[in-house]
Design a protein around this motif. Structure first.
Motif, PDB file in Angstrom:
ATOM      1  N   TYR A   1       0.834  -1.203   0.000  1.00 59.65           N
ATOM      2  CA  TYR A   1       0.000   0.000   0.000  1.00 59.65           C
ATOM      3  C   TYR A   1       0.873   1.259   0.000  1.00 59.65           C
ATOM      4  O   TYR A   1       0.582   2.225  -0.689  1.00 59.65           O
ATOM      5  N   GLN A   2       1.929   1.210   0.782  1.00 57.35           N
ATOM      6  CA  GLN A   2       2.849   2.343   0.847  1.00 57.35           C
ATOM      7  C   GLN A   2       3.537   2.555  -0.498  1.00 57.35           C
ATOM      8  O   GLN A   2       3.630   3.683  -0.983  1.00 57.35           O
TER       9      GLN A   2
ATOM     10  N   THR B   1       1.158   4.056  -3.074  1.00 56.54           N
ATOM     11  CA  THR B   1       0.911   5.469  -2.812  1.00 56.54           C
ATOM     12  C   THR B   1       2.129   6.304  -3.181  1.00 56.54           C
ATOM     13  O   THR B   1       1.993   7.385  -3.769  1.00 56.54           O
TER      14      THR B   1
ATOM     15  N   TYR C   1       5.042   8.161   4.863  1.00 53.68           N
ATOM     16  CA  TYR C   1       3.885   7.345   4.508  1.00 53.68           C
ATOM     17  C   TYR C   1       3.561   6.431   5.689  1.00 53.68           C
ATOM     18  O   TYR C   1       4.427   5.686   6.144  1.00 53.68           O
TER      19      TYR C   1
ATOM     20  N   LEU D   1       1.399  11.251   4.705  1.00 53.16           N
ATOM     21  CA  LEU D   1       0.249  10.644   4.045  1.00 53.16           C
ATOM     22  C   LEU D   1      -0.199   9.455   4.880  1.00 53.16           C
ATOM     23  O   LEU D   1       0.545   8.484   5.035  1.00 53.16           O
TER      24      LEU D   1
ATOM     25  N   ILE E   1      -2.394   6.478   4.957  1.00 52.75           N
ATOM     26  CA  ILE E   1      -3.045   5.623   3.971  1.00 52.75           C
ATOM     27  C   ILE E   1      -3.999   4.679   4.692  1.00 52.75           C
ATOM     28  O   ILE E   1      -3.590   3.945   5.598  1.00 52.75           O
TER      29      ILE E   1
ATOM     30  N   TYR F   1      -5.556   4.508  -2.760  1.00 53.76           N
ATOM     31  CA  TYR F   1      -6.254   4.138  -1.519  1.00 53.76           C
ATOM     32  C   TYR F   1      -6.700   5.407  -0.812  1.00 53.76           C
ATOM     33  O   TYR F   1      -6.152   6.492  -1.036  1.00 53.76           O
TER      34      TYR F   1
ATOM     35  N   THR G   1      -6.740   8.256   1.580  1.00 56.97           N
ATOM     36  CA  THR G   1      -5.553   8.873   2.170  1.00 56.97           C
ATOM     37  C   THR G   1      -5.918  10.206   2.798  1.00 56.97           C
ATOM     38  O   THR G   1      -6.610  11.025   2.182  1.00 56.97           O
TER      39      THR G   1
ATOM     40  N   HIS H   1      -4.003  13.476   4.087  1.00 58.11           N
ATOM     41  CA  HIS H   1      -2.696  14.095   3.870  1.00 58.11           C
ATOM     42  C   HIS H   1      -2.527  15.265   4.827  1.00 58.11           C
ATOM     43  O   HIS H   1      -3.235  16.264   4.717  1.00 58.11           O
TER      44      HIS H   1
END
Length: 185
Positions: A12-13, A16, A44, A76, A78, A136, A138, A140
């Motif tokens: 996922y990281q 992103t 992240y 971020l 996520i 995904y 997110t 921020h």
């Protein structure tokens, strides 16, 4: 099971981070992101689950991380399991309230991204939604002081959203879908 969670979180990281590099920076969606990507000052954090209380607690922990680490410019958060856009909007609303309650209003600004992002009044297939679509869900966190400084240096910060909408219209829905899918790998 924990090993699988770690592997998923890494995926996922990475997705992103690809989105930031290959879409946000490559297409200059945020004219300030390239500098932070090159400096390595983007953090992240993957948070699993969908329970709003746990997600909000994780967001608060990210605020504390930013408080303690000046070298991190932006974070971020996520939320890959928060797939329903309406549920995401609820969490976003509570997140904004939490930042205010915890004294972070004016310290951190919250930007929002979701794979099904849809601006109020827009059709779900409107290309302008892609300015806020990410692989995904997110949240921020951005340092407000930095935003103020950088927008003051930008020749026309008010034109950024308009420019992005024009760009998404030029790219077209098919290309945008491919770009977003490519980020997921």
């Amino acid at each position: 099971m924990a090993e699988r969670q770690v592997k998923l979180a890494a995926e996922y990281q990475e997705a992103t981070a690809r989105w930031v590099k290959d879409f946000v920076v490559e297409y200059n969606i945020c004219p300030f992101a390239k500098r932070e990507l090159e400096r390595g000052s983007i953090y992240y954090q993957v948070v699993m689950g969908t329970q709003p209380e746990a997600l909000l607690q994780s967001l608060l922990l990210e605020c504390l991380r930013l408080d303690e680490h000046a070298e991190i410019e932006t974070s971020l958060v996520i939320l890959p399991e928060l797939e329903d856009f309406e549920d995401y909007l609820d969490v976003l609303d509570w997140a904004e309230q939490l930042l205010q309650q915890q004294g972070y209003e004016g310290v951190y600004q919250l930007a929002s991204f979701h794979p099904n992002y849809c601006f109020a009044g827009a059709s779900p297939n409107d290309v302008s939604n892609y300015t806020n679509r990410a692989p995904y869900a997110t949240l921020h966190l951005i340092r407000e002081q930095t935003i103020s400084r950088l927008t003051a240096l930008h020749p026309d910060p008010e034109s950024i959203p308009e420019r992005n909408i024009a760009l998404t219209e030029k790219l077209g829905i098919s290309s945008l879908k491919q770009l977003l899918a490519a980020c997921k790998g």
